[in-house]
Design a protein around this motif. Sequence first.
Motif, PDB file in Angstrom:
ATOM      1  N   TYR A  67      -6.792 -50.894  95.908  1.00 33.84           N
ATOM      2  CA  TYR A  67      -7.322 -52.155  96.435  1.00 33.84           C
ATOM      3  C   TYR A  67      -6.763 -52.424  97.811  1.00 33.84           C
ATOM      4  O   TYR A  67      -5.897 -51.696  98.304  1.00 33.84           O
ATOM      5  N   ALA A  68      -7.275 -53.477  98.449  1.00 37.59           N
ATOM      6  CA  ALA A  68      -6.843 -53.802  99.811  1.00 37.59           C
ATOM      7  C   ALA A  68      -6.350 -55.243  99.882  1.00 37.59           C
ATOM      8  O   ALA A  68      -6.778 -56.108  99.109  1.00 37.59           O
ATOM      9  N   LEU A  69      -5.433 -55.488 100.816  1.00 37.71           N
ATOM     10  CA  LEU A  69      -4.915 -56.842 101.066  1.00 37.71           C
ATOM     11  C   LEU A  69      -5.638 -57.395 102.293  1.00 37.71           C
ATOM     12  O   LEU A  69      -5.479 -56.869 103.401  1.00 37.71           O
ATOM     13  N   TRP A  76      -3.349 -50.542  98.848  1.00 39.79           N
ATOM     14  CA  TRP A  76      -2.347 -50.204  97.833  1.00 39.79           C
ATOM     15  C   TRP A  76      -2.981 -49.350  96.740  1.00 39.79           C
ATOM     16  O   TRP A  76      -4.108 -49.614  96.292  1.00 39.79           O
ATOM     17  N   VAL A  77      -2.213 -48.326  96.322  1.00 45.30           N
ATOM     18  CA  VAL A  77      -2.605 -47.520  95.167  1.00 45.30           C
ATOM     19  C   VAL A  77      -1.639 -47.864  94.038  1.00 45.30           C
ATOM     20  O   VAL A  77      -0.422 -47.753  94.218  1.00 45.30           O
ATOM     21  N   LYS A  96       1.919 -47.902  99.182  1.00 40.44           N
ATOM     22  CA  LYS A  96       1.328 -48.894 100.088  1.00 40.44           C
ATOM     23  C   LYS A  96       1.052 -48.293 101.457  1.00 40.44           C
ATOM     24  O   LYS A  96       1.894 -47.591 102.006  1.00 40.44           O
ATOM     25  N   PHE A  97      -0.113 -48.589 101.992  1.00 32.31           N
ATOM     26  CA  PHE A  97      -0.474 -48.146 103.339  1.00 32.31           C
ATOM     27  C   PHE A  97      -0.649 -49.395 104.193  1.00 32.31           C
ATOM     28  O   PHE A  97      -1.492 -50.245 103.890  1.00 32.31           O
ATOM     29  N   THR A  98       0.167 -49.505 105.238  1.00 34.24           N
ATOM     30  CA  THR A  98       0.125 -50.725 106.058  1.00 34.24           C
ATOM     31  C   THR A  98      -0.616 -50.458 107.374  1.00 34.24           C
ATOM     32  O   THR A  98      -0.876 -49.306 107.735  1.00 34.24           O
ATOM     33  N   VAL A 153     -14.104 -48.573 109.543  1.00 24.90           N
ATOM     34  CA  VAL A 153     -13.845 -48.480 108.115  1.00 24.90           C
ATOM     35  C   VAL A 153     -12.555 -47.678 107.936  1.00 24.90           C
ATOM     36  O   VAL A 153     -12.353 -46.672 108.619  1.00 24.90           O
ATOM     37  N   ALA A 154     -11.668 -48.153 107.058  1.00 26.57           N
ATOM     38  CA  ALA A 154     -10.427 -47.428 106.771  1.00 26.57           C
ATOM     39  C   ALA A 154     -10.674 -46.513 105.578  1.00 26.57           C
ATOM     40  O   ALA A 154     -11.213 -46.947 104.556  1.00 26.57           O
ATOM     41  N   LEU A 155     -10.284 -45.242 105.713  1.00 28.57           N
ATOM     42  CA  LEU A 155     -10.599 -44.255 104.681  1.00 28.57           C
ATOM     43  C   LEU A 155      -9.325 -43.604 104.159  1.00 28.57           C
ATOM     44  O   LEU A 155      -8.483 -43.140 104.926  1.00 28.57           O
ATOM     45  N   LEU A 156      -9.213 -43.541 102.828  1.00 28.00           N
ATOM     46  CA  LEU A 156      -8.049 -42.911 102.207  1.00 28.00           C
ATOM     47  C   LEU A 156      -8.531 -41.778 101.303  1.00 28.00           C
ATOM     48  O   LEU A 156      -9.409 -41.985 100.452  1.00 28.00           O
ATOM     49  N   ASP A 157      -7.960 -40.590 101.496  1.00 25.82           N
ATOM     50  CA  ASP A 157      -8.279 -39.434 100.650  1.00 25.82           C
ATOM     51  C   ASP A 157      -7.377 -39.505  99.420  1.00 25.82           C
ATOM     52  O   ASP A 157      -6.169 -39.263  99.502  1.00 25.82           O
TER      53      ASP A 157
END
Lengths: 95, 395
Positions: B168-170, B177-178, B192-194, B222-226
Amino acid sequence: MTHAAAAAELPAAERQIKLLSLLEQDCGSCHGLTMTGGLGPALLPKTLDDKPDDFLVDTILYGRPGTPMPPWAFEITPDEAKWLIGRLRSWRTDG
Amino acid sequence: MVKFLPFAVAALIAALPVSAVAECGGLRGTGDLGLVIERADGAVQVVDTTRRRALCTVTGLGDLSHASLVFSRDGRFAYVFGRDGGLSKVDVLTGTLVKRVTQAGNAIGGAISQDGRLVAVSNYEPGGVRVFDAATLEMLADIPAIAADGSRGKVVGLVDAPGLGFVYALYDAGEIWVAEMGKDATAPKLTKFTGIGRLPYDGMVTPDGRYYAAALFGEDGVALLDLWNLDKGVRRILDGYGKGEQPLPVYKMPHLGGWSTAGRLAFVPAVGRHEVLVVDQKTWEEVGRVAVYAQPVFTTARPDGRQVWVNFAHPHNDTVQVIDVPTRTVVQTLKPGPAVLHIEFSPRGEHAWVSVRDSDEVQVYDTRSFDKLASLPARKPSGIFFTARANRVGY
Protein backbone atom coordinates in the motif's frame (compact mmCIF):
# COMPACT_ATOMS: atom_id res chain seq x y z
CA MET A 1 -41.04 29.97 -8.91
CA THR A 2 -38.77 32.66 -7.55
CA HIS A 3 -37.85 35.39 -9.98
CA ALA A 4 -34.36 36.67 -10.67
CA ALA A 5 -34.86 39.86 -8.64
CA ALA A 6 -35.25 37.90 -5.42
CA ALA A 7 -32.40 35.49 -6.12
CA ALA A 8 -29.46 37.54 -4.80
CA GLU A 9 -29.00 35.59 -1.54
CA LEU A 10 -30.75 32.25 -1.30
CA PRO A 11 -30.79 29.80 -4.20
CA ALA A 12 -34.29 28.89 -5.38
CA ALA A 13 -35.83 25.82 -3.81
CA GLU A 14 -35.12 23.47 -6.72
CA ARG A 15 -31.58 24.75 -7.02
CA GLN A 16 -31.10 24.04 -3.31
CA ILE A 17 -32.07 20.42 -3.89
CA LYS A 18 -29.64 20.25 -6.82
CA LEU A 19 -26.85 21.77 -4.73
CA LEU A 20 -27.43 19.40 -1.83
CA SER A 21 -27.33 16.46 -4.18
CA LEU A 22 -24.10 17.80 -5.71
CA LEU A 23 -22.67 18.20 -2.21
CA GLU A 24 -23.56 14.68 -1.19
CA GLN A 25 -22.70 12.84 -4.37
CA ASP A 26 -19.90 14.80 -6.03
CA CYS A 27 -18.20 16.57 -3.15
CA GLY A 28 -18.97 13.40 -1.18
CA SER A 29 -16.77 11.30 -3.45
CA CYS A 30 -13.75 13.04 -1.89
CA HIS A 31 -15.14 14.40 1.39
CA GLY A 32 -17.35 11.43 2.27
CA LEU A 33 -21.08 11.05 1.70
CA THR A 34 -21.70 12.38 5.20
CA MET A 35 -18.83 14.93 5.03
CA THR A 36 -16.77 13.03 7.60
CA GLY A 37 -13.77 13.08 5.29
CA GLY A 38 -12.09 10.92 2.69
CA LEU A 39 -9.20 11.86 0.46
CA GLY A 40 -10.32 15.41 1.20
CA PRO A 41 -10.69 16.60 4.81
CA ALA A 42 -13.89 16.37 6.86
CA LEU A 43 -16.24 19.30 6.25
CA LEU A 44 -17.94 19.27 9.62
CA PRO A 45 -18.93 22.23 11.82
CA LYS A 46 -15.99 21.65 14.16
CA THR A 47 -13.40 21.38 11.34
CA LEU A 48 -14.68 24.54 9.62
CA ASP A 49 -15.19 26.50 12.82
CA ASP A 50 -11.97 28.55 12.73
CA LYS A 51 -12.11 29.25 8.97
CA PRO A 52 -13.83 32.38 7.62
CA ASP A 53 -16.59 32.14 5.00
CA ASP A 54 -14.66 34.05 2.36
CA PHE A 55 -11.73 31.68 2.58
CA LEU A 56 -13.96 28.63 2.21
CA VAL A 57 -16.00 30.21 -0.60
CA ASP A 58 -12.73 30.87 -2.45
CA THR A 59 -11.68 27.27 -1.93
CA ILE A 60 -14.93 26.03 -3.46
CA LEU A 61 -14.93 28.45 -6.38
CA TYR A 62 -11.26 28.31 -7.31
CA GLY A 63 -10.06 25.04 -5.76
CA ARG A 64 -6.64 24.60 -4.14
CA PRO A 65 -3.97 24.35 -6.80
CA GLY A 66 -1.45 21.59 -6.11
CA THR A 67 -4.04 19.56 -4.20
CA PRO A 68 -6.91 17.45 -5.54
CA MET A 69 -9.49 20.12 -4.54
CA PRO A 70 -10.87 21.27 -7.91
CA PRO A 71 -12.50 24.64 -8.74
CA TRP A 72 -16.30 24.66 -9.04
CA ALA A 73 -16.92 28.21 -10.33
CA PHE A 74 -18.15 26.75 -13.63
CA GLU A 75 -21.28 25.51 -11.92
CA ILE A 76 -21.51 27.08 -8.47
CA THR A 77 -22.00 30.84 -8.00
CA PRO A 78 -20.44 32.79 -5.07
CA ASP A 79 -23.86 33.07 -3.38
CA GLU A 80 -24.44 29.36 -3.77
CA ALA A 81 -21.00 28.55 -2.35
CA LYS A 82 -21.79 30.75 0.64
CA TRP A 83 -25.11 28.97 1.09
CA LEU A 84 -23.35 25.58 0.95
CA ILE A 85 -20.88 26.70 3.64
CA GLY A 86 -23.87 27.68 5.78
CA ARG A 87 -25.31 24.21 5.33
CA LEU A 88 -21.97 22.63 6.22
CA ARG A 89 -21.66 24.76 9.35
CA SER A 90 -24.96 23.40 10.62
CA TRP A 91 -24.32 19.87 9.34
CA ARG A 92 -25.32 16.95 11.49
CA THR A 93 -23.72 13.55 10.81
CA ASP A 94 -26.64 11.70 12.31
CA GLY A 95 -28.75 12.91 9.39
CA MET B 1 -39.24 -20.97 -8.67
CA VAL B 2 -38.56 -18.34 -11.29
CA LYS B 3 -41.35 -15.86 -10.84
CA PHE B 4 -42.12 -13.40 -13.57
CA LEU B 5 -42.44 -9.87 -12.28
CA PRO B 6 -43.66 -7.16 -14.62
CA PHE B 7 -41.03 -4.45 -14.76
CA ALA B 8 -43.08 -1.81 -12.95
CA VAL B 9 -43.76 -4.14 -10.05
CA ALA B 10 -40.11 -5.14 -9.88
CA ALA B 11 -39.14 -1.47 -9.79
CA LEU B 12 -41.62 -0.79 -7.01
CA ILE B 13 -40.39 -3.67 -4.92
CA ALA B 14 -36.75 -2.77 -5.42
CA ALA B 15 -37.55 0.75 -4.24
CA LEU B 16 -38.56 -0.53 -0.81
CA PRO B 17 -35.80 -0.29 1.78
CA VAL B 18 -35.90 -3.99 2.46
CA SER B 19 -36.40 -5.81 -0.79
CA ALA B 20 -39.27 -8.19 -1.09
CA VAL B 21 -37.54 -9.93 -4.02
CA ALA B 22 -36.00 -12.61 -1.88
CA GLU B 23 -34.73 -15.44 -3.98
CA CYS B 24 -31.47 -15.98 -2.13
CA GLY B 25 -30.96 -19.13 -0.15
CA GLY B 26 -31.50 -21.94 -2.64
CA LEU B 27 -28.92 -24.58 -3.44
CA ARG B 28 -26.76 -23.27 -6.29
CA GLY B 29 -23.24 -22.14 -7.21
CA THR B 30 -22.16 -18.54 -6.80
CA GLY B 31 -20.04 -18.34 -9.98
CA ASP B 32 -22.60 -16.26 -11.86
CA LEU B 33 -23.59 -14.05 -8.95
CA GLY B 34 -22.45 -10.60 -8.01
CA LEU B 35 -23.15 -7.66 -5.75
CA VAL B 36 -24.30 -4.15 -6.59
CA ILE B 37 -23.65 -1.48 -4.00
CA GLU B 38 -26.61 0.78 -3.28
CA ARG B 39 -24.54 3.70 -2.15
CA ALA B 40 -26.99 5.84 -0.26
CA ASP B 41 -28.87 3.04 1.47
CA GLY B 42 -26.02 1.10 2.98
CA ALA B 43 -27.25 -1.96 1.11
CA VAL B 44 -26.00 -4.45 -1.46
CA GLN B 45 -28.11 -6.26 -4.02
CA VAL B 46 -27.27 -9.83 -4.90
CA VAL B 47 -27.60 -10.17 -8.68
CA ASP B 48 -27.74 -13.18 -10.98
CA THR B 49 -25.75 -12.46 -14.14
CA THR B 50 -27.22 -15.39 -16.06
CA ARG B 51 -30.84 -14.37 -15.64
CA ARG B 52 -29.88 -10.69 -15.35
CA ARG B 53 -31.96 -9.92 -12.29
CA ALA B 54 -31.68 -9.00 -8.65
CA LEU B 55 -32.19 -11.87 -6.20
CA CYS B 56 -32.28 -10.11 -2.85
CA THR B 57 -30.99 -7.11 -0.94
CA VAL B 58 -28.76 -7.15 2.13
CA THR B 59 -29.09 -4.06 4.32
CA GLY B 60 -27.39 -2.53 7.33
CA LEU B 61 -23.88 -2.06 5.91
CA GLY B 62 -23.46 1.62 6.90
CA ASP B 63 -21.96 4.41 4.76
CA LEU B 64 -21.13 2.84 1.42
CA SER B 65 -19.93 5.91 -0.48
CA HIS B 66 -16.77 4.89 -2.29
CA ALA B 67 -17.24 1.37 -0.96
CA SER B 68 -15.47 -1.62 -2.44
CA LEU B 69 -15.37 -5.31 -1.69
CA VAL B 70 -13.44 -8.52 -2.19
CA PHE B 71 -14.66 -12.11 -2.35
CA SER B 72 -13.59 -15.17 -0.41
CA ARG B 73 -11.80 -17.68 -2.62
CA ASP B 74 -14.85 -19.96 -2.73
CA GLY B 75 -16.97 -17.09 -4.04
CA ARG B 76 -19.44 -17.43 -1.22
CA PHE B 77 -18.63 -14.46 1.00
CA ALA B 78 -18.01 -10.82 0.24
CA TYR B 79 -16.04 -8.51 2.51
CA VAL B 80 -17.43 -5.02 2.07
CA PHE B 81 -15.28 -2.02 2.99
CA GLY B 82 -17.37 0.99 3.94
CA ARG B 83 -16.25 4.58 4.12
CA ASP B 84 -17.36 4.77 7.75
CA GLY B 85 -14.77 2.18 8.74
CA GLY B 86 -17.24 -0.68 8.70
CA LEU B 87 -16.08 -4.12 7.56
CA SER B 88 -19.03 -6.33 6.68
CA LYS B 89 -19.03 -10.00 5.76
CA VAL B 90 -21.94 -10.85 3.48
CA ASP B 91 -23.07 -14.36 2.58
CA VAL B 92 -23.76 -14.09 -1.15
CA LEU B 93 -25.61 -17.39 -1.24
CA THR B 94 -28.09 -16.78 1.55
CA GLY B 95 -28.20 -13.01 1.14
CA THR B 96 -27.42 -12.29 4.78
CA LEU B 97 -25.08 -10.08 6.73
CA VAL B 98 -22.91 -12.57 8.63
CA LYS B 99 -20.90 -10.11 10.67
CA ARG B 100 -20.03 -6.45 10.78
CA VAL B 101 -17.29 -4.71 12.72
CA THR B 102 -16.48 -1.02 12.86
CA GLN B 103 -12.72 -1.17 12.64
CA ALA B 104 -11.77 2.50 12.14
CA GLY B 105 -13.25 5.97 11.83
CA ASN B 106 -12.75 6.41 8.12
CA ALA B 107 -11.71 3.68 5.71
CA ILE B 108 -11.00 3.48 2.02
CA GLY B 109 -10.64 -0.08 0.80
CA GLY B 110 -9.24 -3.49 1.36
CA ALA B 111 -7.76 -6.68 0.02
CA ILE B 112 -7.82 -10.42 0.67
CA SER B 113 -4.67 -12.51 0.97
CA GLN B 114 -3.59 -15.08 -1.59
CA ASP B 115 -4.62 -17.95 0.69
CA GLY B 116 -7.91 -16.30 1.61
CA ARG B 117 -7.19 -16.37 5.34
CA LEU B 118 -6.61 -12.65 5.87
CA VAL B 119 -8.57 -9.54 5.02
CA ALA B 120 -6.72 -6.23 5.24
CA VAL B 121 -8.38 -2.81 5.42
CA SER B 122 -6.72 0.52 4.65
CA ASN B 123 -7.77 3.47 6.74
CA TYR B 124 -7.69 7.23 6.42
CA GLU B 125 -8.51 7.83 10.06
CA PRO B 126 -6.64 6.67 12.05
CA GLY B 127 -4.20 6.22 9.17
CA GLY B 128 -2.97 2.68 8.82
CA VAL B 129 -3.78 -0.89 7.86
CA ARG B 130 -5.60 -3.45 9.96
CA VAL B 131 -5.53 -7.15 9.24
CA PHE B 132 -8.41 -9.44 10.14
CA ASP B 133 -9.08 -13.15 10.27
CA ALA B 134 -11.31 -13.75 7.24
CA ALA B 135 -13.36 -16.37 9.08
CA THR B 136 -14.14 -14.46 12.27
CA LEU B 137 -13.25 -10.81 11.48
CA GLU B 138 -11.10 -10.86 14.59
CA MET B 139 -8.30 -8.27 14.32
CA LEU B 140 -4.86 -9.88 14.05
CA ALA B 141 -2.57 -6.95 13.25
CA ASP B 142 -2.73 -3.18 13.48
CA ILE B 143 -0.11 -1.31 11.43
CA PRO B 144 -0.20 2.47 11.95
CA ALA B 145 1.00 4.48 8.94
CA ILE B 146 3.65 6.54 10.63
CA ALA B 147 5.93 7.97 7.98
CA ALA B 148 9.69 8.54 8.17
CA ASP B 149 9.07 12.14 9.30
CA GLY B 150 6.96 10.92 12.21
CA SER B 151 3.60 12.05 10.80
CA ARG B 152 0.63 9.72 10.62
CA GLY B 153 -1.34 9.82 7.38
CA LYS B 154 -3.87 8.25 5.07
CA VAL B 155 -3.33 4.87 3.45
CA VAL B 156 -4.34 4.32 -0.17
CA GLY B 157 -3.96 1.68 -2.87
CA LEU B 158 -3.94 -1.42 -0.68
CA VAL B 159 -3.54 -4.64 -2.71
CA ASP B 160 -2.65 -8.28 -2.14
CA ALA B 161 0.79 -9.33 -3.30
CA PRO B 162 1.20 -13.05 -4.00
CA GLY B 163 3.97 -14.63 -1.95
CA LEU B 164 4.36 -11.53 0.20
CA GLY B 165 1.22 -10.21 1.81
CA PHE B 166 -0.09 -6.71 1.28
CA VAL B 167 1.29 -3.57 -0.39
CA TYR B 168 0.00 0.00 0.00
CA ALA B 169 0.96 3.66 -0.20
CA LEU B 170 0.98 6.56 2.27
CA TYR B 171 -0.83 9.49 0.65
CA ASP B 172 0.47 12.39 2.73
CA ALA B 173 4.09 11.30 3.07
CA GLY B 174 4.63 9.64 -0.32
CA GLU B 175 5.80 6.19 0.75
CA ILE B 176 5.13 2.60 -0.36
CA TRP B 177 5.03 -0.13 2.29
CA VAL B 178 5.18 -3.89 1.85
CA ALA B 179 3.70 -5.85 4.76
CA GLU B 180 4.95 -9.42 4.56
CA MET B 181 2.54 -11.77 6.22
CA GLY B 182 4.40 -14.82 7.43
CA LYS B 183 3.07 -17.75 9.43
CA ASP B 184 2.27 -15.43 12.30
CA ALA B 185 -0.20 -12.89 10.95
CA THR B 186 0.07 -10.85 14.12
CA ALA B 187 3.69 -9.94 13.32
CA PRO B 188 3.97 -8.65 9.74
CA LYS B 189 7.42 -7.71 8.46
CA LEU B 190 7.44 -4.20 7.00
CA THR B 191 9.61 -2.94 4.16
CA LYS B 192 9.25 0.81 3.54
CA PHE B 193 10.12 2.85 0.46
CA THR B 194 10.27 6.59 1.08
CA GLY B 195 10.32 9.57 -1.25
CA ILE B 196 8.41 7.76 -3.99
CA GLY B 197 6.68 10.97 -5.20
CA ARG B 198 4.04 13.47 -4.12
CA LEU B 199 0.52 12.46 -3.10
CA PRO B 200 0.11 8.86 -4.28
CA TYR B 201 -3.68 8.50 -4.36
CA ASP B 202 -4.25 4.97 -5.60
CA GLY B 203 -2.34 1.82 -6.38
CA MET B 204 -2.67 -1.38 -8.34
CA VAL B 205 -0.93 -4.70 -8.76
CA THR B 206 -0.46 -6.22 -12.22
CA PRO B 207 -2.57 -9.32 -12.89
CA ASP B 208 0.52 -11.57 -12.57
CA GLY B 209 1.23 -10.09 -9.15
CA ARG B 210 4.69 -8.89 -10.08
CA TYR B 211 4.47 -5.09 -10.13
CA TYR B 212 2.88 -2.55 -7.82
CA ALA B 213 2.14 0.85 -9.33
CA ALA B 214 1.12 3.94 -7.34
CA ALA B 215 -0.40 6.87 -9.20
CA LEU B 216 0.79 10.29 -8.06
CA PHE B 217 -1.47 13.28 -7.84
CA GLY B 218 1.17 15.85 -7.05
CA GLU B 219 3.40 14.95 -9.98
CA ASP B 220 3.02 13.68 -13.49
CA GLY B 221 4.12 10.10 -13.15
CA VAL B 222 3.66 6.69 -11.59
CA ALA B 223 5.83 5.00 -8.94
CA LEU B 224 6.60 1.37 -9.78
CA LEU B 225 7.84 -1.38 -7.48
CA ASP B 226 9.01 -4.79 -8.74
CA LEU B 227 7.65 -7.16 -6.09
CA TRP B 228 9.98 -9.92 -7.27
CA ASN B 229 13.00 -7.68 -6.64
CA LEU B 230 12.25 -5.50 -3.67
CA ASP B 231 15.94 -4.67 -3.30
CA LYS B 232 15.86 -2.79 -6.60
CA GLY B 233 13.60 -0.18 -5.02
CA VAL B 234 10.93 2.05 -6.51
CA ARG B 235 11.39 3.58 -9.91
CA ARG B 236 9.47 6.28 -11.72
CA ILE B 237 7.64 5.56 -14.95
CA LEU B 238 5.63 7.77 -17.30
CA ASP B 239 7.56 10.70 -15.91
CA GLY B 240 6.34 14.06 -17.09
CA TYR B 241 3.70 12.62 -19.38
CA GLY B 242 1.89 15.93 -19.31
CA LYS B 243 4.92 18.22 -19.48
CA GLY B 244 4.33 21.66 -20.81
CA GLU B 245 0.58 21.35 -20.69
CA GLN B 246 -1.61 22.79 -17.97
CA PRO B 247 -3.49 19.86 -16.45
CA LEU B 248 -7.24 20.26 -16.05
CA PRO B 249 -8.81 20.16 -12.60
CA VAL B 250 -9.94 16.71 -11.50
CA TYR B 251 -13.54 16.28 -10.39
CA LYS B 252 -13.25 12.65 -9.47
CA MET B 253 -10.03 10.85 -8.77
CA PRO B 254 -9.33 8.34 -11.53
CA HIS B 255 -8.85 4.80 -10.33
CA LEU B 256 -6.01 2.48 -11.05
CA GLY B 257 -7.99 -0.48 -9.82
CA GLY B 258 -9.32 -0.92 -13.30
CA TRP B 259 -5.97 -0.44 -15.05
CA SER B 260 -6.70 -2.62 -17.88
CA THR B 261 -4.30 -5.06 -19.20
CA ALA B 262 -4.84 -6.10 -22.74
CA GLY B 263 -2.00 -8.43 -23.67
CA ARG B 264 1.18 -6.52 -22.88
CA LEU B 265 -0.57 -3.15 -22.92
CA ALA B 266 -2.01 -1.28 -19.98
CA PHE B 267 -4.64 1.42 -20.46
CA VAL B 268 -4.20 4.10 -17.84
CA PRO B 269 -6.56 7.01 -17.16
CA ALA B 270 -4.50 10.22 -17.42
CA VAL B 271 -4.98 12.52 -14.43
CA GLY B 272 -6.61 15.78 -15.46
CA ARG B 273 -6.62 15.10 -19.20
CA HIS B 274 -9.06 13.88 -21.78
CA GLU B 275 -6.84 10.96 -22.59
CA VAL B 276 -6.16 7.33 -21.88
CA LEU B 277 -2.48 6.41 -21.91
CA VAL B 278 -1.33 3.21 -23.53
CA VAL B 279 1.63 1.71 -21.69
CA ASP B 280 3.77 -1.24 -22.68
CA GLN B 281 4.05 -3.38 -19.56
CA LYS B 282 7.35 -4.94 -20.63
CA THR B 283 9.23 -1.64 -20.90
CA TRP B 284 6.81 0.50 -18.84
CA GLU B 285 6.96 3.15 -21.51
CA GLU B 286 4.11 5.08 -23.00
CA VAL B 287 3.47 3.82 -26.52
CA GLY B 288 0.41 5.86 -27.37
CA ARG B 289 -2.60 7.84 -26.22
CA VAL B 290 -6.25 7.61 -27.07
CA ALA B 291 -8.21 10.86 -27.06
CA VAL B 292 -11.49 10.39 -25.25
CA TYR B 293 -14.62 12.40 -24.50
CA ALA B 294 -13.62 13.81 -21.09
CA GLN B 295 -11.45 12.99 -18.06
CA PRO B 296 -11.48 9.21 -17.61
CA VAL B 297 -12.26 7.70 -14.19
CA PHE B 298 -12.16 3.95 -14.80
CA THR B 299 -10.64 2.14 -17.75
CA THR B 300 -11.93 -1.42 -17.67
CA ALA B 301 -10.72 -4.09 -20.07
CA ARG B 302 -13.05 -6.77 -21.30
CA PRO B 303 -11.60 -10.06 -20.01
CA ASP B 304 -10.30 -11.00 -23.47
CA GLY B 305 -8.44 -7.69 -23.70
CA ARG B 306 -9.98 -6.71 -27.02
CA GLN B 307 -11.97 -3.74 -25.71
CA VAL B 308 -11.47 -1.17 -22.98
CA TRP B 309 -14.53 0.61 -21.61
CA VAL B 310 -14.08 4.06 -20.12
CA ASN B 311 -16.31 6.17 -17.89
CA PHE B 312 -15.84 9.85 -17.14
CA ALA B 313 -15.71 12.45 -14.42
CA HIS B 314 -18.37 14.98 -13.52
CA PRO B 315 -19.89 16.83 -15.44
CA HIS B 316 -19.39 14.35 -18.31
CA ASN B 317 -20.34 11.26 -16.39
CA ASP B 318 -23.39 10.38 -18.49
CA THR B 319 -21.17 8.79 -21.12
CA VAL B 320 -19.22 5.58 -21.67
CA GLN B 321 -16.76 5.08 -24.51
CA VAL B 322 -15.38 1.84 -25.87
CA ILE B 323 -11.80 1.67 -27.12
CA ASP B 324 -10.96 -1.03 -29.63
CA VAL B 325 -7.56 -2.32 -28.47
CA PRO B 326 -6.06 -3.50 -31.79
CA THR B 327 -6.71 -0.15 -33.49
CA ARG B 328 -6.55 1.99 -30.31
CA THR B 329 -9.54 4.02 -31.40
CA VAL B 330 -12.88 4.82 -29.83
CA VAL B 331 -15.41 2.64 -31.63
CA GLN B 332 -18.53 3.34 -29.61
CA THR B 333 -20.00 6.11 -27.47
CA LEU B 334 -22.86 5.15 -25.20
CA LYS B 335 -25.08 7.49 -23.16
CA PRO B 336 -26.37 5.34 -20.30
CA GLY B 337 -27.55 8.43 -18.38
CA PRO B 338 -26.56 10.68 -15.50
CA ALA B 339 -23.69 9.58 -13.25
CA VAL B 340 -22.24 6.36 -14.61
CA LEU B 341 -20.14 5.21 -11.68
CA HIS B 342 -18.84 1.77 -12.53
CA ILE B 343 -18.56 -0.91 -15.22
CA GLU B 344 -18.15 -4.65 -14.61
CA PHE B 345 -17.87 -7.40 -17.23
CA SER B 346 -19.43 -10.82 -16.98
CA PRO B 347 -16.65 -13.37 -16.34
CA ARG B 348 -16.07 -14.11 -20.02
CA GLY B 349 -16.91 -10.66 -21.26
CA GLU B 350 -20.08 -11.03 -23.32
CA HIS B 351 -21.92 -8.49 -21.18
CA ALA B 352 -21.02 -5.23 -19.48
CA TRP B 353 -22.98 -4.08 -16.44
CA VAL B 354 -23.07 -0.32 -15.96
CA SER B 355 -24.30 1.47 -12.83
CA VAL B 356 -26.18 4.71 -13.50
CA ARG B 357 -26.55 6.42 -10.17
CA ASP B 358 -28.94 9.27 -10.86
CA SER B 359 -31.45 7.24 -12.80
CA ASP B 360 -31.36 4.52 -10.14
CA GLU B 361 -30.58 1.65 -12.46
CA VAL B 362 -28.01 -0.86 -13.60
CA GLN B 363 -27.89 -1.36 -17.35
CA VAL B 364 -26.64 -4.48 -19.09
CA TYR B 365 -25.03 -4.17 -22.54
CA ASP B 366 -24.04 -6.74 -25.12
CA THR B 367 -20.34 -6.04 -25.75
CA ARG B 368 -20.43 -7.05 -29.42
CA SER B 369 -23.55 -5.32 -30.66
CA PHE B 370 -23.62 -2.65 -27.89
CA ASP B 371 -27.35 -3.27 -27.56
CA LYS B 372 -28.85 -2.55 -24.17
CA LEU B 373 -30.22 -5.89 -22.99
CA ALA B 374 -31.70 -5.03 -19.62
CA SER B 375 -32.16 -2.39 -16.98
CA LEU B 376 -32.39 -3.39 -13.33
CA PRO B 377 -33.72 -0.99 -10.72
CA ALA B 378 -31.24 -0.19 -7.94
CA ARG B 379 -31.13 2.71 -5.49
CA LYS B 380 -28.17 5.03 -6.21
CA PRO B 381 -25.99 2.16 -7.45
CA SER B 382 -22.22 2.59 -7.42
CA GLY B 383 -19.82 -0.36 -7.54
CA ILE B 384 -20.69 -3.63 -9.28
CA PHE B 385 -18.66 -6.70 -8.27
CA PHE B 386 -18.95 -10.21 -9.73
CA THR B 387 -17.68 -13.30 -7.93
CA ALA B 388 -15.19 -14.08 -10.73
CA ARG B 389 -12.99 -11.55 -8.92
CA ALA B 390 -12.43 -14.21 -6.24
CA ASN B 391 -9.76 -15.83 -8.40
CA ARG B 392 -7.92 -12.76 -9.59
CA VAL B 393 -4.84 -11.17 -8.02
CA GLY B 394 -5.49 -7.54 -7.11
CA TYR B 395 -9.26 -7.93 -6.84
